[in-house]
Write a protein that holds these residues in place. Structure first.
Motif, PDB file in Angstrom:
ATOM      1  N   ASP A  59       5.665   4.706   5.356  1.00 53.14           N
ATOM      2  CA  ASP A  59       6.692   3.788   5.841  1.00 53.14           C
ATOM      3  C   ASP A  59       6.882   2.587   4.904  1.00 53.14           C
ATOM      4  O   ASP A  59       7.676   1.696   5.183  1.00 53.14           O
ATOM      5  CB  ASP A  59       6.371   3.310   7.269  1.00 53.14           C
ATOM      6  CG  ASP A  59       4.966   2.770   7.414  1.00 53.14           C
ATOM      7  OD1 ASP A  59       4.054   3.299   6.758  1.00 53.14           O
ATOM      8  OD2 ASP A  59       4.769   1.823   8.197  1.00 53.14           O
ATOM      9  N   HIS A  60       6.152   2.612   3.777  1.00 51.33           N
ATOM     10  CA  HIS A  60       6.289   1.529   2.795  1.00 51.33           C
ATOM     11  C   HIS A  60       6.853   2.032   1.467  1.00 51.33           C
ATOM     12  O   HIS A  60       7.399   1.246   0.698  1.00 51.33           O
ATOM     13  CB  HIS A  60       4.927   0.850   2.568  1.00 51.33           C
ATOM     14  CG  HIS A  60       4.391   0.228   3.816  1.00 51.33           C
ATOM     15  ND1 HIS A  60       4.400  -1.124   4.054  1.00 51.33           N
ATOM     16  CD2 HIS A  60       3.888   0.795   4.946  1.00 51.33           C
ATOM     17  CE1 HIS A  60       3.906  -1.369   5.261  1.00 51.33           C
ATOM     18  NE2 HIS A  60       3.591  -0.222   5.826  1.00 51.33           N
ATOM     19  N   ASP A  77       0.460  -4.589   6.124  1.00 52.91           N
ATOM     20  CA  ASP A  77      -0.082  -4.116   7.401  1.00 52.91           C
ATOM     21  C   ASP A  77      -1.452  -4.734   7.694  1.00 52.91           C
ATOM     22  O   ASP A  77      -2.251  -4.158   8.427  1.00 52.91           O
ATOM     23  CB  ASP A  77      -0.201  -2.590   7.397  1.00 52.91           C
ATOM     24  CG  ASP A  77       1.148  -1.912   7.613  1.00 52.91           C
ATOM     25  OD1 ASP A  77       2.171  -2.622   7.671  1.00 52.91           O
ATOM     26  OD2 ASP A  77       1.177  -0.660   7.723  1.00 52.91           O
ATOM     27  N   HIS A 135       5.769  -5.208   9.916  1.00 54.73           N
ATOM     28  CA  HIS A 135       6.334  -4.532  11.087  1.00 54.73           C
ATOM     29  C   HIS A 135       6.678  -5.417  12.290  1.00 54.73           C
ATOM     30  O   HIS A 135       7.227  -4.910  13.268  1.00 54.73           O
ATOM     31  CB  HIS A 135       5.386  -3.420  11.530  1.00 54.73           C
ATOM     32  CG  HIS A 135       5.185  -2.368  10.478  1.00 54.73           C
ATOM     33  ND1 HIS A 135       6.238  -1.731   9.844  1.00 54.73           N
ATOM     34  CD2 HIS A 135       4.052  -1.859   9.921  1.00 54.73           C
ATOM     35  CE1 HIS A 135       5.756  -0.869   8.955  1.00 54.73           C
ATOM     36  NE2 HIS A 135       4.450  -0.937   8.976  1.00 54.73           N
ATOM     37  N   HIS A 171       0.867  -1.177   0.000  1.00 54.24           N
ATOM     38  CA  HIS A 171       0.000   0.000   0.000  1.00 54.24           C
ATOM     39  C   HIS A 171       0.906   1.229   0.000  1.00 54.24           C
ATOM     40  O   HIS A 171       2.133   1.090  -0.075  1.00 54.24           O
ATOM     41  CB  HIS A 171      -0.979  -0.021   1.177  1.00 54.24           C
ATOM     42  CG  HIS A 171      -0.350  -0.008   2.539  1.00 54.24           C
ATOM     43  ND1 HIS A 171       0.526  -0.978   2.985  1.00 54.24           N
ATOM     44  CD2 HIS A 171      -0.464   0.870   3.566  1.00 54.24           C
ATOM     45  CE1 HIS A 171       0.900  -0.708   4.213  1.00 54.24           C
ATOM     46  NE2 HIS A 171       0.316   0.420   4.595  1.00 54.24           N
TER      47      HIS A 171
HETATM   48 ZN   LIG Z   1       3.123   0.246   7.852  1.00 53.92          ZN
END
Ligand SMILES: [Zn+2]
Length: 268
Positions: free
Chosen positions: A92-93, A193, A252, A88
């Motif tokens: 943070d990706h 996630d 994560h 997505h």
């Molecule tokens: Zn994330």
């Protein structure tokens, strides 16, 4: 195909340290990344690119952890990375994408729609920095027609390599996806996630066992709560039925990252 497990962004999230678990695939057509963690641009301009939320997630921002630096340490070049498959478009990706300007960036059409069109207030806030990828070639994928392990809408990404499947898993975001990778002796399912804590995969575990801060974060950023809950249940069922044949990882969890890294180091 050979699969490397990279942590491309340690985060000192309060009470629950997190990683950014990125897969590096060695295919006959060059290197492929699944997600990209944080990149050099984030380290240079954290306030601009990550924003105020960095004070909550507290990324370490060590250049040695970026995908590009780890790939170079493995003896490759940034230009060897031909494709980046994104679960997505949260920051943070996608932070590492700009370190690979020659790579094609793959994402579901639904995710691109929510991020680039900003269909809702929630998404306009969430994805304000998705524009980082303006210089990248984006390849959008509509739901496919195949199934895999009970998941529908699957697209085999044959043009990239055999044994690389895009598995739509909307819930965390409008067009969130997982990727199933044939690693030879097992499949690896990178679930992004879709869940945060490793105990989610254990159907006997209780949700209250998950640190409050992770449950809160999971709720805070979720696009569709009911779909997200159903995804967690489906992944736990798959884990129970498939056992060690399918290595389910997420973005994560440091526990799942260490476990899969250790397994990858062992001879097949
Ligand atoms: Zn994330």
């Amino acid at each position: 195909m050979k699969v490397h497990h990279l942590n491309c962004g340690s985060m000192q999230f309060p009470t629950s340290p997190l990683v950014c678990h990125v897969l590096l695939l060695e295919t006959d057509n060059g290197l492929v990344l699944v997600d990209s963690g944080f990149g050099l641009g984030d380290i240079a301009q954290p306030a601009v690119r990550i924003g105020g939320f960095r004070r909550v997630i507290r990324p370490v921002l060590d250049s040695e952890e970026t995908a590009v630096r780890q790939i170079e340490r493995l003896g490759f070049h940034a230009t060897d990375v031909r494709h980046i498959l994104l679960t997505h478009l949260d920051y943070d990706h996608i932070g590492g994408v700009s370190d690979f300007p020659n790579a094609h960036v793959h994402v579901t059409s639904a995710e691109a729609l929510g991020a680039f069109q900003g269909l809702s207030v929630f998404e306009r806030r969430r994805y304000e920095r998705a524009q980082w990828m303006r210089e990248s070639t984006i390849v959008e994928h509509q739901p496919g027609t195949e199934t895999w392990q009970g998941f529908s809408g699957v697209t085999p990404l044959d043009a990239i390599a055999d044994g690389v499947l895009l598995v739509p898993l909307p819930g965390h975001s409008r067009g969130h996806a997982a990727y199933a990778i044939d690693a030879g002796d097992r499949w690896i399912l990178h679930a992004g996630d879709a869940f945060y804590h490793h105990t989610t995969l254990d159907r006997r575990s209780r949700r209250s066992e998950i640190p409050f801060i992770l449950r809160a974060q999971e709720s805070f950023v979720v696009y569709d709560r009911a779909l997200a809950r159903r995804n967690r249940e489906r992944l736990a069922s798959l884990h129970a039925s498939a056992g060690t044949d399918i290595d389910i990882v997420n973005a994560h969890s440091p526990v799942l990252y260490e476990r899969s890294s250790e397994r990858a180091r062992q001879p097949a």
